[in-house]
Design an enzyme around this catalytic site. Structure first.
Site, mmCIF file in Angstrom:
data_model
loop_
_atom_site.group_PDB
_atom_site.id
_atom_site.type_symbol
_atom_site.label_atom_id
_atom_site.label_comp_id
_atom_site.label_asym_id
_atom_site.label_seq_id
_atom_site.Cartn_x
_atom_site.Cartn_y
_atom_site.Cartn_z
ATOM 1 N N GLU A 121 -0.224 7.141 3.088
ATOM 2 C CA GLU A 121 -1.091 7.847 3.500
ATOM 3 C C GLU A 121 -0.661 7.521 5.110
ATOM 4 O OE1 GLU A 121 -3.142 4.487 1.909
ATOM 5 O OE2 GLU A 121 -3.430 5.586 -0.142
ATOM 6 N N GLU A 230 -0.675 6.177 -6.468
ATOM 7 C CA GLU A 230 -0.857 4.807 -6.732
ATOM 8 C C GLU A 230 -2.060 4.803 -7.187
ATOM 9 O OE1 GLU A 230 -1.372 2.504 -2.385
ATOM 10 O OE2 GLU A 230 0.795 3.617 -2.021
#
Ligand SMILES: *[C@@H]1O[C@H](CO)[C@@H](O)[C@H](O)[C@H]1NC(C)=O
Ligand SMILES: *[C@@H]1O[C@H](CO)[C@@H](O)[C@H](O)[C@H]1NC(C)=O
Length: 310
Positions: A121, A230
């Site tokens: 991220e 995720e």
């Protein structure tokens, strides 16, 4: 379930190899309950617990807590594979990550490494530009081509990519990263999108479909190595908008979103294996410590069976 035909038709179209019951993996924290770094013994117990469901784990950094040095040989011994995160910022950390790869990859065999993932991220947090991340991915590929495993085989053909939030991946400004990466992992959290249980699995499918579509269009191929990096649902903590943490909601998300997605052939990493009681509250949410499928003491929270026949 409440999926529209359009979403399912599009997903079926996007998934080239519809091998039902796609792989399952778990995101794994590297700190023990008191916040200290996990030992080899901790990892052995972790992997013994996870082995009832999966034989692959994903971590965020190779140098932090000496993760590659300590977890690498344990995972190999237990027959696990690892998706190895490489943290690219700041430069001093990136240097430590590269040193850890050079020092410890020669101590294991390359079949233990599923992929190298530069940044987690990093684009979502605006830690770096897309062109910088693409350049870091290329740099890691170059580095790996010069590192041999314990059998003398080069790591040069192990895939190198990145993991980022689905909405960042669908942003055209980040196309350079998708083009450079051998593998892309997309994160999608219906909880952090404030979804009710009525819409949580639809929203998850919609997010992943958009990410897959963008990646396939950008790569000009449907033959891509794609994983969900995720996803999950917390069992305790504060509501986030309309999303409510609870054990029954986590179990519902497991069945209707995670099992269903795997049934469509999409490989999925679940965030996360174990509760991380050492974590502080973040962004005003007390849910951070309660994302585990297992409690911190490694007891299982809810039923994890998937029915792939329906
Ligand atoms: C290499 O791995 C073995 C276990 O297979 C371990 O005992 C040893 O400490 C490791 N070496 C380094 C330099 O970490
Ligand atoms: C359900 O999720 C979709 C996709 O994330 C979103 O566009 C839609 O607004 C949501 N519906 C409701 C009722 O929240």
């Amino acid at each position: 379930m409440k999926f529209t035909t359009t979403v399912l038709t599009s997903l079926a179209f996007l998934i080239a190899k519809s091998n039902a019951e796609a792989s399952l993996g778990f995101d794994l924290g590297v700190q023990a309950t008191d916040g200290s770094c996990k030992t080899a013994e901790d990892y052995k117990s972790d992997l013994d617990t996870i082995s009832s469901q999966a034989s692959t784990v994903k971590v965020y950094s190779v140098s932090s807590c000496n993760t590659l040095q300590i977890l690498g040989p344990v995972a190999e011994d237990k027959g696990f594979t690892i998706a190895l995160g490489i943290w690219p910022t700041p430069d001093s950390t990136f240097s430590s990550e590269k040193e850890a790869l050079t020092s410890y990859l020669p101590n294991i065999s390359k079949k233990t490494i599923q992929a190298f993932l530069v940044g987690s991220e990093a684009l979502y947090r605006n830690d770096m530009s897309a062109s910088q991340l693409a350049s870091d991915i290329s740099e890691i590929k170059q580095l790996l081509s010069g590192i041999k495993d314990k059998n003398g085989d080069s790591y040069g053909d192990v895939p190198v990519g990145t993991v980022d939030s689905w909405n960042v991946l669908v942003d055209g400004a980040n196309a350079d990263v998708i083009k450079t990466a051998d593998v892309i992992y997309a994160n999608a959290f219906s909880y952090w999108q404030g979804q009710t249980m009525n819409n949580a699995s639809f929203s998850f499918f919609d997010d992943i479909m958009q990410a897959l579509q963008t990646i396939q269009t950008t790569k000009g191929s449907s033959d891509i190595d794609f994983w969900i990096g995720e996803t999950g649902w917390p069992t305790e903590g504060d509501n986030f908008e309309s999303a409510t943490p609870s054990t029954s909601n986590a179990e519902q998300f497991w069945k209707e979103a995670i099992c269903a997605m795997r049934g469509w052939g999409v490989n999925t990493y679940v965030f996360e294996a174990f509760d991380e009681s050492w974590k502080p509250d973040s962004s005003g949410s007390s849910s951070e410590r309660h994302w585990g499928v297992w409690n911190a003491d490694r007891s299982q929270k809810y039923d994890l069976t998937c029915d792939f026949s329906s």
